[in-house]
Enzyme design. Structure first.
Site, PDB file in Angstrom:
ATOM      1  N   HIS A 168      52.912  -4.071 -26.341  1.00  0.00           N
ATOM      2  CA  HIS A 168      51.839  -3.567 -27.202  1.00  0.00           C
ATOM      3  C   HIS A 168      50.549  -4.380 -27.058  1.00  0.00           C
ATOM      4  CE1 HIS A 168      50.033  -1.515 -30.639  1.00  0.00           C
ATOM      5  NE2 HIS A 168      49.481  -2.693 -30.884  1.00  0.00           N
ATOM      6  N   HIS A 188      43.919   7.501 -19.698  1.00  0.00           N
ATOM      7  CA  HIS A 188      44.091   8.943 -19.490  1.00  0.00           C
ATOM      8  C   HIS A 188      43.862   9.273 -18.022  1.00  0.00           C
ATOM      9  CE1 HIS A 188      43.575  10.226 -23.837  1.00  0.00           C
ATOM     10  NE2 HIS A 188      42.938   9.075 -23.902  1.00  0.00           N
ATOM     11  N   HIS A 199      47.101   1.565 -29.088  1.00  0.00           N
ATOM     12  CA  HIS A 199      47.934   0.944 -28.046  1.00  0.00           C
ATOM     13  C   HIS A 199      47.239   1.403 -26.767  1.00  0.00           C
ATOM     14  CE1 HIS A 199      52.247   0.056 -26.442  1.00  0.00           C
ATOM     15  NE2 HIS A 199      51.444   0.248 -25.388  1.00  0.00           N
ATOM     16  N   HIS A 253      45.696   2.877 -23.611  1.00  0.00           N
ATOM     17  CA  HIS A 253      46.216   3.946 -22.749  1.00  0.00           C
ATOM     18  C   HIS A 253      45.108   4.442 -21.831  1.00  0.00           C
ATOM     19  CE1 HIS A 253      44.907   5.504 -26.634  1.00  0.00           C
ATOM     20  NE2 HIS A 253      44.497   6.584 -25.993  1.00  0.00           N
TER      21      HIS A 253
HETATM   22  P1  AMP Z   1      42.730   8.514 -27.588  1.00  0.00           P
HETATM   23  O1  AMP Z   1      41.952   9.505 -28.416  1.00  0.00           O
HETATM   24  O2  AMP Z   1      42.007   8.073 -26.354  1.00  0.00           O
HETATM   25  O3  AMP Z   1      43.222   7.359 -28.433  1.00  0.00           O
HETATM   26  O4  AMP Z   1      43.979   9.307 -27.044  1.00  0.00           O
HETATM   27  C1  AMP Z   1      45.197   9.404 -27.700  1.00  0.00           C
HETATM   28  C2  AMP Z   1      45.984  10.419 -26.939  1.00  0.00           C
HETATM   29  O5  AMP Z   1      47.341  10.310 -27.315  1.00  0.00           O
HETATM   30  C3  AMP Z   1      45.554  11.868 -27.238  1.00  0.00           C
HETATM   31  O6  AMP Z   1      45.170  12.503 -26.012  1.00  0.00           O
HETATM   32  C4  AMP Z   1      46.809  12.486 -27.842  1.00  0.00           C
HETATM   33  O7  AMP Z   1      46.979  13.826 -27.479  1.00  0.00           O
HETATM   34  C5  AMP Z   1      47.903  11.594 -27.284  1.00  0.00           C
HETATM   35  N1  AMP Z   1      49.112  11.569 -28.079  1.00  0.00           N
HETATM   36  C6  AMP Z   1      49.218  11.369 -29.405  1.00  0.00           C
HETATM   37  N2  AMP Z   1      50.509  11.389 -29.786  1.00  0.00           N
HETATM   38  C7  AMP Z   1      51.238  11.602 -28.656  1.00  0.00           C
HETATM   39  C8  AMP Z   1      52.632  11.738 -28.383  1.00  0.00           C
HETATM   40  N3  AMP Z   1      53.541  11.649 -29.366  1.00  0.00           N
HETATM   41  N4  AMP Z   1      53.023  11.957 -27.118  1.00  0.00           N
HETATM   42  C9  AMP Z   1      52.093  12.048 -26.128  1.00  0.00           C
HETATM   43  N5  AMP Z   1      50.772  11.924 -26.321  1.00  0.00           N
HETATM   44  C10 AMP Z   1      50.343  11.708 -27.565  1.00  0.00           C
HETATM   45 ZN    ZN Z   2      52.238  -0.055 -29.436  1.00  0.00          ZN
END
Ligand code: AMP
Ligand code: ZN
Length: 152
Positions: free
Chosen positions: A58, A114, A110, A112
């Site tokens: 994390h 894209h 957390h 990520h």
């Molecule tokens: P951000 O707005 O950059 O923080 O992106 C968060 C991303 O996480 C969004 O594109 C959501 O669709 C995705 N997301 C949220 N919950 C889940 C989940 N349970 N599984 C897969 N993606 C998720």
């Molecule tokens: Zn996390």
């Protein structure tokens, strides 16, 4: 600024859906996993084939992420981007994107990365502020460069 960062960190520590995914408490559609990072399908894709790469440990924001893991995430993302182009999903181009901080659009605290396919007419795009069309003076650019350089 640090008040916002503290709030974001606290929110992530209280509950983290991506840590829950890694712990198999929530479902995911896994694309890739190794010692440092994992990749799975985004539940609300910009376009079909939207993948998220996350560190296994994390880290709420980029500042909390060690550089080696960050570099590794990009390496994996590059491979996934190439795979997207070969996968059969509609993919004329690829965007890589990180929202770091609430003001940048981060919803899940957390880190990520894209990776999503793009194609002509898909409707996705960035919107720009009113000053975007104005080219900035070299003096301002040099001043900003110096400010950033001095704290690198
Ligand atoms: P951000 O707005 O950059 O923080 O992106 C968060 C991303 O996480 C969004 O594109 C959501 O669709 C995705 N997301 C949220 N919950 C889940 C989940 N349970 N599984 C897969 N993606 C998720
Ligand atoms: Zn996390």
């Amino acid at each position: 600024m640090s008040v916002i960062r503290d709030r974001e960190k606290k929110r992530a520590m209280d509950s983290c859906i991506f840590c829950d995914i890694l712990a198999n408490k929530l479902p995911s559609s896994l694309v890739y996993c190794d010692d440092l990072c994992s990749a799975f399908m985004d539940i609300q894709p910009v376009n079909p084939g939207h993948v998220l790469v996350i560190p296994n440990k994390h880290a709420a924001s980029l500042a909390d992420l060690d550089e080696d893991t960050g570099a590794h995430m990009f390496r994996v993302a590059q491979r996934i981007a190439a795979a997207l182009r070969k996968s059969g999903v509609k993919c004329e181009g690829v965007n890589l994107f990180i929202a770091d901080g609430e003001a940048a659009g981060q919803d899940v605290f957390h880190v990520h990365l894209h990776i999503f396919p793009r194609f002509s007419g898909d409707g996705f795009g960035f919107t720009f502020g009113p000053t975007y069309t104005v080219k900035t003076s070299r003096q301002s650019l040099d001043e900003w460069a110096e400010k950033i350089r001095s704290v690198l």
